[in-house]
Scaffold this active site. Structure first.
Site, short mmCIF file in Angstrom:
data_model
loop_
_atom_site.label_atom_id
_atom_site.label_comp_id
_atom_site.label_asym_id
_atom_site.label_seq_id
_atom_site.Cartn_x
_atom_site.Cartn_y
_atom_site.Cartn_z
N THR A 14 0.82 -1.21 0.00
CA THR A 14 0.00 0.00 0.00
C THR A 14 0.85 1.26 0.00
OG1 THR A 14 -1.76 -1.15 1.19
CG2 THR A 14 -1.80 1.24 1.25
N GLU A 129 8.27 10.91 8.82
CA GLU A 129 6.98 11.55 9.08
C GLU A 129 5.82 10.58 8.90
OE1 GLU A 129 4.83 13.99 10.61
OE2 GLU A 129 6.37 15.32 9.77
N VAL A 132 4.10 7.85 11.84
CA VAL A 132 3.33 8.11 13.05
C VAL A 132 1.87 8.46 12.80
CG1 VAL A 132 3.13 9.55 15.13
CG2 VAL A 132 5.36 8.72 14.38
N GLY A 134 0.37 9.22 9.48
CA GLY A 134 0.02 9.29 8.06
C GLY A 134 0.36 10.62 7.44
N GLY A 187 -11.15 -2.04 3.56
CA GLY A 187 -9.70 -1.88 3.49
C GLY A 187 -9.12 -1.03 4.60
N LYS A 205 3.85 3.98 17.61
CA LYS A 205 3.87 5.39 17.23
C LYS A 205 4.14 6.28 18.44
CE LYS A 205 0.61 4.46 13.49
NZ LYS A 205 -0.80 4.54 13.03
N GLY A 302 -3.49 4.97 4.77
CA GLY A 302 -3.88 4.91 3.36
C GLY A 302 -2.73 5.30 2.46
#
Length: 425
Positions: A14, A129, A132, A134, A187, A205, A302
């Site tokens: 992904t 970046e 943690v 997105g 998803g 995170k 995502g």
């Protein structure tokens, strides 16, 4: 002729495919204009060999040696799951003189400080970046924009899957199992969702944030981590009557005894900045001693959100040129914070009848030195009776005649003078 920056992708799931699509298709022209250079993908490390619609001039291989053999590599986008082989690969590319951009939260939670020091000694960047929150620019805010501010408290919703499930359960009155299944179909959740729903993903995170803010982490064994698997509909419904919403909250602060970190389902009031962070969004509240309270919100996962964070890291490196030295932030707890942080909790009691509630209240009244009741609710839900208490104190010290579940309540935004008894029986 425009200079060309050569990049490779380690991993093509992904995250890796999102970076690929952004660089090669959707944002290529804009990226070139921003950095003044062409960005060319020259190699992709994949897990398995299969037919992919990738141009022939890009090497696609399962062998790391074939990637390392490429004549020029400027940047490495690392999107492998787990500690190894990612840790070893990153060291190899830093040795070669490449900048590394990672989204690997498990690796960075475990070995991030070590790898950051290694990169600094090589004069190269290691940025993460995307690991943690997105697409939310959280780490850059802390690293670059809060260098003087003392960070008092950080609270965050750092897992979109759990937030989606809790939002769906509360809004549509569906069971945990039904909401998890729908999240998987859409998803938002993996086939094996354990890391998300157990709080482990959030924990990793949180440890990255601890390293960034304090340059150390708390003892992992002492961090209280509770997932959302045991959350029931009645817990959410009773919370609503109290004006509260349940979130899987990561809390991070320094106390006199050291760093205090927790990951657990926590109720927030309507005055809390995270109250309206719903669905798959992430949200982070940072309380500081200078600017005050900051709130960041956005998509936490995502392909697009993660690709955005990784590509913005590349832009930052191109514009910054030299790696930042460590900034030794100071972080502490003020006396005012100590007063605010008196522990508020919500207890939920399944009841047989109203008389059982009256019996319970009698026991509580006899033990008022242990518990200060701020608000109480008795309510019938789907033919069953429940009581709940919003309280301060130590309910566990009282021998109660009824079993109960309890959840912490974030003190941020709580207005004690607005807490009135609500009886919906």
């Amino acid at each position: 002729m425009m200079e060309t920056v050569k990049v490779v992708l380690l991993g093509f799931g992904t995250v890796g495919s999102g970076v690929y699509d952004s660089i090669l298709h959707t944002h290529q022209e804009k990226l070139e204009k921003v950095i003044g250079k062409k960005v060319e993908i020259v190699g992709i490390l994949v897990k398995t060999e299969k037919e992919r619609q990738i141009p022939k001039n890009i090497i696609v291989t399962t062998k790391i040696d074939e990637i390392l053999a490429l004549p020029k590599i400027d940047y490495v986008f690392e999107a492998i799951v787990g500690i190894e082989p990612a840790y070893s690969y990153i060291q190899l590319f830093l040795d070669r003189g490449c900048h590394v951009i990672s989204a690997n939260k498990e690796l960075l939670a475990n070995r991030g400080e070590e790898l950051s020091e290694y990169a600094l000694n090589k004069g190269k960047f290691l940025t993460f970046e995307a690991a943690v929150a997105g697409g939310i620019p959280l780490l850059r805010t802390i690293i670059q924009l809060l260098q003087v501010n003392g960070i008092l408290v950080l609270e965050g919703i750092l897992n979109g899957t759990s937030n989606y499930i809790l939002s769906k359960m509360r809004n549509e009155k569906l069971s945990f199992e039904d909401c998890l299944q729908e999240a998987q179909q859409l998803g938002y959740a993996e086939a094996n969702p354990e890391s998300d729903i157990s709080g482990r993903d959030t924990f990793y995170k949180q440890m990255i944030l601890s390293s960034l803010i304090y340059h150390e982490q708390p003892d992992w064994e002492k961090v209280e981590r509770i997932g959302i698997e045991q959350v029931a509909l009645e817990d959410l419904a009773l919370g609503e009557v109290h004006g509260l919403r349940l979130k899987l909250l990561a809390s991070l602060k320094r106390e006199d005894e050291g760093i205090k970190a927790t990951v657990k389902p926590t109720f927030v009031s309507s005055e809390h900045p995270l109250y309206n962070v719903e669905g798959v969004d992430n949200g982070i509240v940072i309380k500081t001693d200078l600017v005050g309270t900051l709130m960041l919100q956005g998509p936490g996962a995502g392909s697009k959100a993660t690709a955005s964070a990784m590509i913005e890291d590349l832009v930052q490196i191109e514009q910054q040129k030299q790696p930042l030295q460590k900034v030794h932030r100071y972080s502490y707890q003020t006396q005012n914070e100590k007063e605010i942080n008196k522990r508020i909790q919500l207890a939920v009691f399944p009841l047989q009848n109203k008389e059982e509630w009256l019996s319970l209240k009698a026991v509580l009244n006899e033990n008022s030195k242990y518990v200060n009741i701020l608000q109480e609710v008795v309510k019938e839900l789907d033919g069953s009776i429940y009581g709940s208490l919003l309280y301060e104190g130590e309910l566990e010290r009282i021998n109660l005649p009824v079993l109960f579940k309890r959840y912490p309540v974030s003190p941020i935004g709580i207005k004690r003078d607005h807490l009135n008894v609500v009886n919906s029986f």
